[in-house]
Write an enzyme that holds these catalytic residues in place. Structure first.
Site, PDB file in Angstrom:
ATOM      1  N   TYR A 112       0.817  -1.218   0.000  1.00  0.00           N
ATOM      2  CA  TYR A 112       0.000   0.000   0.000  1.00  0.00           C
ATOM      3  C   TYR A 112       0.852   1.270   0.000  1.00  0.00           C
ATOM      4  CZ  TYR A 112      -3.206   3.675   1.409  1.00  0.00           C
ATOM      5  OH  TYR A 112      -3.911   4.848   1.463  1.00  0.00           O
ATOM      6  N   LYS A 152       1.487   4.295  -3.067  1.00  0.00           N
ATOM      7  CA  LYS A 152       1.256   5.749  -3.000  1.00  0.00           C
ATOM      8  C   LYS A 152       2.539   6.506  -3.387  1.00  0.00           C
ATOM      9  CE  LYS A 152      -3.110   5.698  -1.720  1.00  0.00           C
ATOM     10  NZ  LYS A 152      -4.198   6.169  -2.602  1.00  0.00           N
TER      11      LYS A 152
HETATM   12  P1  NAP Z   1     -13.016   3.493   1.493  1.00  0.00           P
HETATM   13  O1  NAP Z   1     -14.075   3.992   2.423  1.00  0.00           O
HETATM   14  O2  NAP Z   1     -12.636   2.048   1.543  1.00  0.00           O
HETATM   15  O3  NAP Z   1     -13.422   3.911   0.012  1.00  0.00           O
HETATM   16  C1  NAP Z   1     -12.669   3.485  -1.087  1.00  0.00           C
HETATM   17  C2  NAP Z   1     -13.460   3.777  -2.334  1.00  0.00           C
HETATM   18  O4  NAP Z   1     -12.699   3.332  -3.463  1.00  0.00           O
HETATM   19  C3  NAP Z   1     -14.791   3.017  -2.372  1.00  0.00           C
HETATM   20  O5  NAP Z   1     -15.770   3.808  -2.962  1.00  0.00           O
HETATM   21  C4  NAP Z   1     -14.454   1.832  -3.265  1.00  0.00           C
HETATM   22  O6  NAP Z   1     -15.585   1.272  -3.920  1.00  0.00           O
HETATM   23  C5  NAP Z   1     -13.544   2.523  -4.251  1.00  0.00           C
HETATM   24  N1  NAP Z   1     -12.807   1.587  -5.091  1.00  0.00           N
HETATM   25  C6  NAP Z   1     -11.922   0.630  -4.739  1.00  0.00           C
HETATM   26  N2  NAP Z   1     -11.496  -0.046  -5.817  1.00  0.00           N
HETATM   27  C7  NAP Z   1     -12.135   0.492  -6.881  1.00  0.00           C
HETATM   28  C8  NAP Z   1     -12.132   0.226  -8.264  1.00  0.00           C
HETATM   29  N3  NAP Z   1     -11.386  -0.766  -8.794  1.00  0.00           N
HETATM   30  N4  NAP Z   1     -12.890   0.992  -9.073  1.00  0.00           N
HETATM   31  C9  NAP Z   1     -13.651   1.978  -8.574  1.00  0.00           C
HETATM   32  N5  NAP Z   1     -13.720   2.269  -7.267  1.00  0.00           N
HETATM   33  C10 NAP Z   1     -12.964   1.526  -6.427  1.00  0.00           C
HETATM   34  O7  NAP Z   1     -11.636   4.259   1.738  1.00  0.00           O
HETATM   35  P2  NAP Z   1     -11.294   5.810   2.038  1.00  0.00           P
HETATM   36  O8  NAP Z   1     -10.651   5.859   3.378  1.00  0.00           O
HETATM   37  O9  NAP Z   1     -12.451   6.685   1.749  1.00  0.00           O
HETATM   38  O10 NAP Z   1     -10.126   6.012   0.972  1.00  0.00           O
HETATM   39  C11 NAP Z   1     -10.247   6.840  -0.161  1.00  0.00           C
HETATM   40  C12 NAP Z   1      -8.856   7.180  -0.657  1.00  0.00           C
HETATM   41  O11 NAP Z   1      -8.144   7.861   0.382  1.00  0.00           O
HETATM   42  C13 NAP Z   1      -7.989   5.974  -1.037  1.00  0.00           C
HETATM   43  O12 NAP Z   1      -7.238   6.282  -2.198  1.00  0.00           O
HETATM   44  C14 NAP Z   1      -7.049   5.810   0.157  1.00  0.00           C
HETATM   45  O13 NAP Z   1      -5.823   5.228  -0.213  1.00  0.00           O
HETATM   46  C15 NAP Z   1      -6.878   7.260   0.569  1.00  0.00           C
HETATM   47  N6  NAP Z   1      -6.462   7.440   1.960  1.00  0.00           N
HETATM   48  C16 NAP Z   1      -7.248   7.049   3.002  1.00  0.00           C
HETATM   49  C17 NAP Z   1      -6.807   7.244   4.309  1.00  0.00           C
HETATM   50  C18 NAP Z   1      -7.635   6.873   5.507  1.00  0.00           C
HETATM   51  O14 NAP Z   1      -7.142   7.024   6.649  1.00  0.00           O
HETATM   52  N7  NAP Z   1      -8.866   6.416   5.350  1.00  0.00           N
HETATM   53  C19 NAP Z   1      -5.553   7.835   4.549  1.00  0.00           C
HETATM   54  C20 NAP Z   1      -4.760   8.205   3.460  1.00  0.00           C
HETATM   55  C21 NAP Z   1      -5.228   8.019   2.172  1.00  0.00           C
HETATM   56  P3  NAP Z   1     -16.373  -0.026  -3.336  1.00  0.00           P
HETATM   57  O15 NAP Z   1     -17.359   0.486  -2.313  1.00  0.00           O
HETATM   58  O16 NAP Z   1     -17.008  -0.592  -4.548  1.00  0.00           O
HETATM   59  O17 NAP Z   1     -15.337  -0.933  -2.724  1.00  0.00           O
END
Ligand code: NAP
Length: 242
Positions: free
Chosen positions: A165, A169
């Site tokens: 992961y 990034k």
């Molecule tokens: P999340 O709640 O798990 O949401 C992830 C989203 O990405 C969901 O809508 C998921 O859809 C979608 N997704 C995954 N694979 C996909 C694909 N092949 N095609 C289209 N959509 C896809 O996670 P989040 O925390 O909101 O994360 C969003 C972004 O922020 C990510 O890039 C993550 O790396 C980044 N981020 C998060 C954090 C954190 O602490 N949460 C920190 C740093 C960065 P489904 O519902 O269909 O699975």
């Protein structure tokens, strides 16, 4: 072509992506909700519309050439241009931390396919539409854990050694710098957002900030003025080291 600014957010059916869609909607953008699952997509569009956002669904799996091509065709037919693209969709892999000594090639491939190749695929498919907008903005969702500067600073805790992961990034950061360099003689701005440790499904809601708070930096970068930066990486507090 309508005067309303149009945004597309990938992975907008839940978590930070949903809140980015809501925030851009509050800024007056018409928002394409990119999501791969039909029911989750329709539910999110209905919820956003109930909250007053001019939202529409965009079937989108960032790992599929056919899906991304169809998504670009849908936006082209419906809107004729794209003002903002937020590449938010991302996956963690199987576990966290994903120790490099245990990570399998299959997991590594899956994570890179979504978090890096997916962003390149979507960006290149949407670029012709972005080029038609007066002030195009692209935001790629990164993470502090992908910062080599932070990772090699003694005392900084990024949650353990990560073999898939976090490196995905870092790879995304390098790709974004390359896009910014190639697009430097255009009016397209492309930047990386680090949302912080956000309570979503991603971390079983262990994060310390809300999805609304996590969405703020991406919204700010998506709505940058013409004298704003390009090719940078930012969190709520400012610049994040590479
Ligand atoms: P999340 O709640 O798990 O949401 C992830 C989203 O990405 C969901 O809508 C998921 O859809 C979608 N997704 C995954 N694979 C996909 C694909 N092949 N095609 C289209 N959509 C896809 O996670 P989040 O925390 O909101 O994360 C969003 C972004 O922020 C990510 O890039 C993550 O790396 C980044 N981020 C998060 C954090 C954190 O602490 N949460 C920190 C740093 C960065 P489904 O519902 O269909 O699975």
């Amino acid at each position: 072509m309508s005067d309303t600014m149009v945004a597309l957010v990938t992975g907008a059916n839940k978590g930070i992506g949903y809140e980015i869609a809501a925030g851009l909607g509050a800024h007056g953008y018409r928002v394409g909700v990119g999501a791969r699952d039909a029911q989750r997509r329709e539910d999110a569009v209905a919820k956003l519309r109930a909250a007053g956002v001019d939202a529409f669904g965009v079937p989108l799996d960032v790992t599929s050439d056919a899906s991304v091509t169809a998504a670009a065709a849908l936006v082209e037919e419906r809107e004729g241009r794209l003002d903002v693209l937020v590449n938010n969709a991302g996956i963690l892999g199987d576990t966290w931390p994903d120790a490099p000594t245990g990570v399998t090639p299959a997991v590594l491939r899956r994570v890179v396919e979504t978090n890096v190749i997916g962003v390149v695929r979507v960006t290149n498919a949407m670029l012709p539409l972005l080029r038609r907008a007066p002030a195009p903005r692209i935001v790629n969702q990164s993470s502090h854990v992908g910062s080599l500067g932070l990772r090699t600073t003694p005392g900084v805790d990024l949650g353990g050694a990560s073999g898939a992961y976090a490196p995905s990034k870092t790879f995304l950061n390098a790709v974004t710098i390359a896009f910014a360099a190639e697009l430097s003689d255009t009016n397209i701005k492309i930047n990386l957002a680090c949302p912080g440790y956000v309570a979503t499904d991603f971390n079983a809601f262990a994060g310390t900030s809300t999805a609304t708070e996590g969405a703020e930096i991406a919204i700010r970068l998506a709505t940058l003025p013409d004298d704003g930066p390009t090719g940078g990486m930012f969190d709520a507090a400012g610049t994040v080291p590479w």
